[in-house]
Write a protein that holds these residues in place. Structure first.
Motif, PDB file in Angstrom:
ATOM      1  N   PRO A  20      57.238  27.184  65.624  1.00 31.07           N
ATOM      2  CA  PRO A  20      57.034  27.580  64.238  1.00 31.07           C
ATOM      3  C   PRO A  20      57.942  26.702  63.365  1.00 31.07           C
ATOM      4  O   PRO A  20      59.079  26.405  63.759  1.00 31.07           O
ATOM      5  CB  PRO A  20      57.507  29.043  64.201  1.00 31.07           C
ATOM      6  N   ILE A  21      57.444  26.287  62.204  1.00 33.45           N
ATOM      7  CA  ILE A  21      58.195  25.323  61.396  1.00 33.45           C
ATOM      8  C   ILE A  21      59.629  25.794  61.073  1.00 33.45           C
ATOM      9  O   ILE A  21      60.558  24.998  61.154  1.00 33.45           O
ATOM     10  CB  ILE A  21      57.353  24.890  60.177  1.00 33.45           C
ATOM     11  N   PRO A  22      59.848  27.084  60.778  1.00 31.26           N
ATOM     12  CA  PRO A  22      61.256  27.495  60.535  1.00 31.26           C
ATOM     13  C   PRO A  22      62.131  27.470  61.795  1.00 31.26           C
ATOM     14  O   PRO A  22      63.338  27.652  61.692  1.00 31.26           O
ATOM     15  CB  PRO A  22      61.135  28.931  60.011  1.00 31.26           C
ATOM     16  N   GLU A  23      61.536  27.257  62.948  1.00 31.24           N
ATOM     17  CA  GLU A  23      62.316  27.267  64.202  1.00 31.24           C
ATOM     18  C   GLU A  23      62.380  25.902  64.881  1.00 31.24           C
ATOM     19  O   GLU A  23      62.646  25.806  66.083  1.00 31.24           O
ATOM     20  CB  GLU A  23      61.725  28.313  65.159  1.00 31.24           C
TER      21      GLU A  23
ATOM     22  N   ALA B  89      51.236  26.584  60.635  1.00 34.09           N
ATOM     23  CA  ALA B  89      52.595  27.126  60.692  1.00 34.09           C
ATOM     24  C   ALA B  89      53.452  26.521  61.793  1.00 34.09           C
ATOM     25  O   ALA B  89      54.626  26.858  61.911  1.00 34.09           O
ATOM     26  CB  ALA B  89      52.508  28.637  60.898  1.00 34.09           C
ATOM     27  N   ASN B  90      52.880  25.612  62.584  1.00 34.98           N
ATOM     28  CA  ASN B  90      53.588  25.132  63.777  1.00 34.98           C
ATOM     29  C   ASN B  90      53.516  23.620  63.910  1.00 34.98           C
ATOM     30  O   ASN B  90      52.609  22.979  63.389  1.00 34.98           O
ATOM     31  CB  ASN B  90      52.966  25.741  65.041  1.00 34.98           C
TER      32      ASN B  90
ATOM     33  N   TYR C 114      66.347  21.439  65.407  1.00 35.76           N
ATOM     34  CA  TYR C 114      66.992  20.204  64.931  1.00 35.76           C
ATOM     35  C   TYR C 114      68.251  19.846  65.716  1.00 35.76           C
ATOM     36  O   TYR C 114      68.574  18.663  65.847  1.00 35.76           O
ATOM     37  CB  TYR C 114      67.326  20.326  63.441  1.00 35.76           C
TER      38      TYR C 114
ATOM     39  N   PRO D  63      61.306  17.675  56.479  1.00 37.88           N
ATOM     40  CA  PRO D  63      60.825  18.430  55.316  1.00 37.88           C
ATOM     41  C   PRO D  63      59.808  17.639  54.481  1.00 37.88           C
ATOM     42  O   PRO D  63      58.864  18.224  53.952  1.00 37.88           O
ATOM     43  CB  PRO D  63      62.108  18.721  54.532  1.00 37.88           C
TER      44      PRO D  63
ATOM     45  N   ARG E 112      66.098  16.057  60.878  1.00 42.41           N
ATOM     46  CA  ARG E 112      66.268  17.157  59.908  1.00 42.41           C
ATOM     47  C   ARG E 112      66.189  16.648  58.466  1.00 42.41           C
ATOM     48  O   ARG E 112      65.954  17.431  57.557  1.00 42.41           O
ATOM     49  CB  ARG E 112      67.587  17.893  60.159  1.00 42.41           C
TER      50      ARG E 112
END
Ligand code: 6U4
Ligand code: NA
Ligand code: NA
Length: 155
Positions: free
Chosen positions: A107-110, A16-17, A113, A125, A121
């Protein structure tokens, strides 16, 4: 004639990170980066990637996965940077601050960028999905991408 100069960039991933390093000096200072640098004349790209990771983060890896190849043209500069991007899931050691980098897990969503190179960015992904990529970015200064191409690669 423009010549490519070889660089590496390594991202340590877990479920997750992602581990990023705040660049404390030199090229990309003030931005969160992968761990990496120039490939020396007497080493392979993989050797350089492992050496720079250890020097900048204190981590040792046995295996690196090829994630992609990115070429960067910075207008007004004569060399094109050819950056070989790798990921690793298994590592030994504890992330440790070096003279060049301050490591931190995100964490990947945080992923921050806004405080990274503007191209990140676009291709992060693909890296997170495990899709290999090939890209070319033409920069005007260090903030503006003037042109780019980014494609899936199957190398
Ligand atoms: P010195 O201090 O000369 O030993 P060295 O660590 O060999 O430096 P460095 O840190 O200048 O090399 O290498 C530049 C790093 O920045 C490489 O990991 C590639 C990376 N890089 C350059 N442009 C980038 C960009 N637009 N987006 C990106 N990484 C970039 O994500
Ligand atoms: Na570096
Ligand atoms: Na170096």
């Amino acid at each position: 004639m423009t010549k490519n100069k070889l660089y590496t960039s390594v991202f340590i991933l877990n479920e997750a990170n992602v581990l990023l390093g705040m660049k404390k000096r030199g090229f990309g200072v003030g931005r969160w980066n992968g761990f990496g640098g120039k490939v020396d004349a007497d080493e392979t790209i993989l050797e350089a990637a492992k050496r720079e990771l250890l020097e900048e983060s204190g981590l040792t890896v046995n295996e690196l996965q090829e994630a992609g190849i990115l070429k960067f043209e910075y207008l007004g500069e004569s060399e094109i940077l050819e950056v070989h991007v790798f990921t690793a899931c298994k590592f030994e050691g504890t992330p440790t601050e070096s003279e060049e980098m301050r490591p931190k897990w995100f964490p990947i969503p945080e992923v921050p960028y806004n405080d990274m190179w503007p191209d990140d960015r676009l291709w992060f992904p693909l890296m997170f999905r495990g899709q290999k990529f090939s890209g070319y970015f033409k920069f005007n200064g260090h903030l503006e991408i003037q042109d780019y191409t980014l494609e899936p690669a199957c190398t």
